[in-house]
Design an enzyme around this catalytic site. Sequence first.
Site, PDB file in Angstrom:
ATOM      1  N   LYS A   1       6.783  -3.196  -2.050  1.00 37.33           N
ATOM      2  CA  LYS A   1       6.787  -4.404  -1.224  1.00 37.33           C
ATOM      3  C   LYS A   1       6.926  -5.655  -2.091  1.00 37.33           C
ATOM      4  O   LYS A   1       7.468  -6.666  -1.643  1.00 37.33           O
ATOM      5  CB  LYS A   1       5.532  -4.444  -0.362  1.00 37.33           C
TER       6      LYS A   1
ATOM      7  N   ASP B   1      -2.966  -5.455  -8.952  1.00 34.41           N
ATOM      8  CA  ASP B   1      -3.643  -4.297  -8.382  1.00 34.41           C
ATOM      9  C   ASP B   1      -4.860  -4.007  -9.262  1.00 34.41           C
ATOM     10  O   ASP B   1      -4.760  -4.064 -10.498  1.00 34.41           O
ATOM     11  CB  ASP B   1      -2.722  -3.074  -8.347  1.00 34.41           C
TER      12      ASP B   1
ATOM     13  N   ARG C   1      -1.464   1.944 -11.481  1.00 35.34           N
ATOM     14  CA  ARG C   1      -0.492   1.936 -10.383  1.00 35.34           C
ATOM     15  C   ARG C   1       0.619   0.921 -10.605  1.00 35.34           C
ATOM     16  O   ARG C   1       1.702   1.027 -10.035  1.00 35.34           O
ATOM     17  CB  ARG C   1      -1.212   1.648  -9.061  1.00 35.34           C
TER      18      ARG C   1
ATOM     19  N   ASP D   1      -1.489  -4.955   1.291  1.00 36.54           N
ATOM     20  CA  ASP D   1      -1.191  -3.596   1.736  1.00 36.54           C
ATOM     21  C   ASP D   1      -2.431  -2.779   1.423  1.00 36.54           C
ATOM     22  O   ASP D   1      -2.568  -2.188   0.352  1.00 36.54           O
ATOM     23  CB  ASP D   1       0.036  -3.067   0.987  1.00 36.54           C
TER      24      ASP D   1
ATOM     25  N   CYS E   1      -0.781   1.540   6.211  1.00 35.02           N
ATOM     26  CA  CYS E   1       0.081   2.644   6.655  1.00 35.02           C
ATOM     27  C   CYS E   1      -0.799   3.661   7.383  1.00 35.02           C
ATOM     28  O   CYS E   1      -0.739   4.864   7.130  1.00 35.02           O
ATOM     29  CB  CYS E   1       0.847   3.272   5.496  1.00 35.02           C
TER      30      CYS E   1
END
Length: 436
Positions: free
Chosen positions: A246, A264, A269, A309, A362
């Site tokens: 994203k 993050d 990640r 997110d 999600c």
Amino acid sequence: MRDAGRIAATIEILADFDRRRVPLKTALADWARGARYAGAKDRAWISGLCLDVLRRRNSLSLIMGDAGPRACVFGALHFLWAMAPEALRAIAAEQHGPGALSEGENARLATGAPDVSGAPVHIAGDFPEWLTPHMQRAFGEAAAAEGAALASRADVDLRINLLKTDPDKALAALKSVRAEAIPILTSAARIAAPVPSERAPAVTVIPAFSKGWVEVQDLGSQLAAAAAGDVKGAQVLDYCAGGGGKTLALAAMMGNTGQIYAYDDDARRLKPLYDRAKRAGLRNLQIRNPAAGEGLSDIAGKMDVVFVDAPCTGSGTWRRHPDSKWRLTAAQFEHRLAGQDAVLREAAAFVKPGGRLVYVTCSVFMEENEDRLAAFFAAHQDFALAPALEAVAQSGLLTEEGRAALEKYQTAEGSLRLSPARIGSDGFFISVLARK
């Protein structure tokens, strides 16, 4: 490997998955270490069959009258992969095979594909029984149909990188992988999911990918990024950037203007983002890596848009990671809710007055979405929901057909709830919070 050995290996791997409840990729890797004779095609075949069994495990168990790995594998091979019972009987009895079919297995395979629509919701929808109230709360009477869609094979969605090319040029370059435009966003394309016995085209080896013209990204994820709205020249923070899918989409929308920060709290990640950003041609990105002591204190209260997110159960991605639905526990579910509250609270501190916070998961569950927003608003009365569809339209990427499609899937409060059954994307919840 012959099919007999592949089938026996699939049964072995699924039995190991049941026993240890590790991620499927871990069970596959552990098996492969002891099976050096297995080539890349063998591993892909076995992995694909494992995934199909886990997508449809409940319904296959009902059809076969047995929930064990062996029965479900044979059920998947016949009812999903269209292998004839006669062929399965011959293969099973071969050397290195799983052993001859039983009378019961032969009888089940000889029946036509049963209709499971009248089965209990969790069986028709292929999800764990304990999640039934959560699915019904989100989807009502459509819970079984939504679950079944989440148990299907996923298409391969692509995002056209408008920093380096245009849709027409990219689509011409994508003909070799049979990609077609998705009429919802001007920058989205799709490769239809292959039949079970075939592999999807390898996108990452084509020139268009290596040149940075396209990225693999689900349509729902692209719509989530588009909910940041018109961000040209803006100051944007991707607070849970992860691998940066994203982040790249947001930067492309910005046209290399303004500044986007990627952060993050798990530095591992972020690792793929460095190379991905270079390939995509980003010039306005700052990666704030906590492993290098790079924090965010200097940008607190200064961001036009903060994108969150949030870590979640991932229920919206069950098509791609079906093992996760069988590994999820009630305790893990509750733990995720606390984490989402924390990340919302932390991210809000970076939004300037008049700015926006885009909250995305999600997940299809209301507990991770509407409930988390309600808890947030109770403690942050300087934020209010704004229509997510209007924000997506402001990105300039939404087509008229896309707007008409999304209008049907707005919540009463103005968020968007997407799913495979609705628009063919992964399951996503997208909300926009405006700071007063």
